[in-house]
Write a protein that holds these residues in place. Sequence first.
Motif, mmCIF file in Angstrom:
data_model
loop_
_atom_site.group_PDB
_atom_site.id
_atom_site.type_symbol
_atom_site.label_atom_id
_atom_site.label_comp_id
_atom_site.label_asym_id
_atom_site.label_seq_id
_atom_site.Cartn_x
_atom_site.Cartn_y
_atom_site.Cartn_z
ATOM 1 N N HIS A 128 58.324 40.069 25.563
ATOM 2 C CA HIS A 128 57.148 39.217 25.704
ATOM 3 C C HIS A 128 56.719 39.309 27.165
ATOM 4 C CE1 HIS A 128 57.764 37.564 21.737
ATOM 5 N NE2 HIS A 128 59.040 37.393 22.042
ATOM 6 N N ALA A 129 55.455 39.014 27.446
ATOM 7 C CA ALA A 129 54.952 39.152 28.812
ATOM 8 C C ALA A 129 53.981 38.027 29.150
ATOM 9 C CB ALA A 129 54.256 40.497 28.981
ATOM 10 N N ALA A 130 54.139 37.470 30.350
ATOM 11 C CA ALA A 130 53.232 36.437 30.857
ATOM 12 C C ALA A 130 52.766 36.848 32.247
ATOM 13 C CB ALA A 130 53.928 35.080 30.909
ATOM 14 N N TYR A 131 51.460 36.843 32.440
ATOM 15 C CA TYR A 131 50.873 37.175 33.736
ATOM 16 C C TYR A 131 51.177 36.037 34.711
ATOM 17 C CZ TYR A 131 47.160 37.560 37.237
ATOM 18 O OH TYR A 131 46.447 37.630 38.408
ATOM 19 N N LEU A 132 51.677 36.385 35.897
ATOM 20 C CA LEU A 132 51.950 35.362 36.905
ATOM 21 C C LEU A 132 50.838 35.311 37.938
ATOM 22 C CD1 LEU A 132 55.774 35.865 37.491
ATOM 23 C CD2 LEU A 132 54.624 34.109 36.128
ATOM 24 N N ARG A 133 50.523 36.465 38.545
ATOM 25 C CA ARG A 133 49.424 36.492 39.513
ATOM 26 C C ARG A 133 49.188 37.900 40.015
ATOM 27 N NH1 ARG A 133 52.162 34.834 45.135
ATOM 28 N NH2 ARG A 133 51.656 36.901 45.821
ATOM 29 N N SER A 134 48.044 38.066 40.654
ATOM 30 C CA SER A 134 47.680 39.362 41.191
ATOM 31 C C SER A 134 48.473 39.627 42.454
ATOM 32 C CB SER A 134 46.182 39.379 41.500
ATOM 33 O OG SER A 134 45.829 40.605 42.065
ATOM 34 N N ALA A 135 48.756 40.894 42.685
ATOM 35 C CA ALA A 135 49.508 41.271 43.881
ATOM 36 C C ALA A 135 48.589 41.628 45.035
ATOM 37 C CB ALA A 135 50.430 42.448 43.560
ATOM 38 N N GLY A 136 47.302 41.494 44.851
ATOM 39 C CA GLY A 136 46.353 41.853 45.911
ATOM 40 C C GLY A 136 44.981 42.050 45.337
ATOM 41 N N PRO A 137 44.260 43.080 45.815
ATOM 42 C CA PRO A 137 42.927 43.351 45.271
ATOM 43 C C PRO A 137 43.007 43.622 43.773
ATOM 44 C CG PRO A 137 43.444 44.837 47.099
ATOM 45 C CD PRO A 137 44.661 44.025 46.830
ATOM 46 N N SER A 138 41.878 43.539 43.103
ATOM 47 C CA SER A 138 41.870 43.673 41.643
ATOM 48 C C SER A 138 42.460 44.983 41.143
ATOM 49 C CB SER A 138 40.458 43.502 41.106
ATOM 50 O OG SER A 138 39.617 44.497 41.637
ATOM 51 N N SER A 139 42.476 46.014 41.970
ATOM 52 C CA SER A 139 43.050 47.291 41.545
ATOM 53 C C SER A 139 44.556 47.373 41.807
ATOM 54 C CB SER A 139 42.340 48.437 42.264
ATOM 55 O OG SER A 139 42.528 48.311 43.660
ATOM 56 N N ALA A 140 45.098 46.438 42.581
ATOM 57 C CA ALA A 140 46.526 46.447 42.904
ATOM 58 C C ALA A 140 47.343 45.980 41.694
ATOM 59 C CB ALA A 140 46.798 45.542 44.100
ATOM 60 N N PRO A 141 48.602 46.372 41.616
ATOM 61 C CA PRO A 141 49.455 45.896 40.524
ATOM 62 C C PRO A 141 49.534 44.370 40.517
ATOM 63 C CG PRO A 141 50.523 47.669 41.734
ATOM 64 C CD PRO A 141 49.302 47.276 42.518
ATOM 65 N N ALA A 142 49.944 43.845 39.382
ATOM 66 C CA ALA A 142 50.058 42.396 39.222
ATOM 67 C C ALA A 142 51.498 42.012 38.927
ATOM 68 C CB ALA A 142 49.153 41.914 38.099
ATOM 69 N N LEU A 143 51.822 40.764 39.186
ATOM 70 C CA LEU A 143 53.157 40.240 38.952
ATOM 71 C C LEU A 143 53.221 39.665 37.537
ATOM 72 C CD1 LEU A 143 55.756 39.867 40.620
ATOM 73 C CD2 LEU A 143 54.971 37.558 41.124
ATOM 74 N N TRP A 144 54.165 40.149 36.749
ATOM 75 C CA TRP A 144 54.339 39.718 35.355
ATOM 76 C C TRP A 144 55.772 39.255 35.139
ATOM 77 C CZ3 TRP A 144 50.799 39.923 31.222
ATOM 78 C CH2 TRP A 144 49.551 40.456 31.542
ATOM 79 N N VAL A 154 61.183 39.738 36.388
ATOM 80 C CA VAL A 154 59.883 39.617 37.027
ATOM 81 C C VAL A 154 59.602 40.973 37.653
ATOM 82 C CG1 VAL A 154 58.560 38.467 38.840
ATOM 83 C CG2 VAL A 154 60.196 37.157 37.474
ATOM 84 N N ASP A 155 58.407 41.512 37.381
ATOM 85 C CA ASP A 155 58.121 42.859 37.839
ATOM 86 C C ASP A 155 56.657 42.974 38.250
ATOM 87 O OD1 ASP A 155 58.545 45.516 38.432
ATOM 88 O OD2 ASP A 155 58.865 46.143 36.360
ATOM 89 N N THR A 156 56.401 43.791 39.252
ATOM 90 C CA THR A 156 55.043 44.114 39.665
ATOM 91 C C THR A 156 54.680 45.412 38.973
ATOM 92 O OG1 THR A 156 55.435 43.088 41.806
ATOM 93 C CG2 THR A 156 53.534 44.529 41.633
ATOM 94 N N VAL A 157 53.665 45.359 38.112
ATOM 95 C CA VAL A 157 53.283 46.533 37.328
ATOM 96 C C VAL A 157 51.774 46.769 37.428
ATOM 97 C CG1 VAL A 157 55.209 46.424 35.696
ATOM 98 C CG2 VAL A 157 53.166 45.105 35.252
ATOM 99 N N PRO A 158 51.354 48.034 37.275
ATOM 100 C CA PRO A 158 49.922 48.338 37.343
ATOM 101 C C PRO A 158 49.175 47.792 36.119
ATOM 102 C CG PRO A 158 51.195 50.343 36.977
ATOM 103 C CD PRO A 158 52.175 49.227 37.118
#
Length: 141
Positions: free
Chosen positions: A55-71, A85-89
Motif C-alpha cells: 500500500h502507498a500513501a503520499y507524504l510530501r514533495s521532495a522539492g520542485p514538482s519534477s523532483a521525487p516525492a516522499l511516500w 519510507v522512500d523518496t521515489v520519482p
Amino acid sequence: MLQCTAVTQAPPGDVPDAPAAVDGGPDSPPDAVTPNHLPFLLCELGEHDDAFPEHAAYLRSAGPSSAPALWFFWTGAGLQRVNRVDTVPWCPAVLRHLGTGVVQRCAFFDRHPPPHSWSVTDPLGDLIAERLLSGDGPDTS
C-alpha cells in the motif's frame, strides 16, 4: 476503479523522521510530517491485489514538482506489518484532454500498479468535498 481502503497508523519512529530524508532537511518545508498532523495513513492507490501487495500513501514533495516525492509504503497489518519510507520519482504518465488542452499528470509514483490516479475514484472523499464546498459541512456551533 475505487480507491484502496487500506489504512494504517503512522509508526512513531518512521514518519516523523522522514522529512530529514528529503533535500533541505526537516525544517525547510512548512508541511513537515509529524505524529500530530498525520496519525493515520490511507492507501491512495486504486484497489490492488497480491500482484502488488504494498500500500502507498503520499507524504510530501521532495522539492520542485519534477523532483521525487516522499511516500510511505506498507504491507500486512498488526504485528505482521512491514513498512518503509522512500523518496521515489513521479509516474511519467500524462492524460491530455484534447478538447480543453488540459494536461493532467498521474499523481502516483513511478511503476505503481494500474490504474493511474485519474482513474481512481474515492466516493467518500468526493462526498465530503462536495458537502464542504456547498456549505453543508459539519455544524461547529
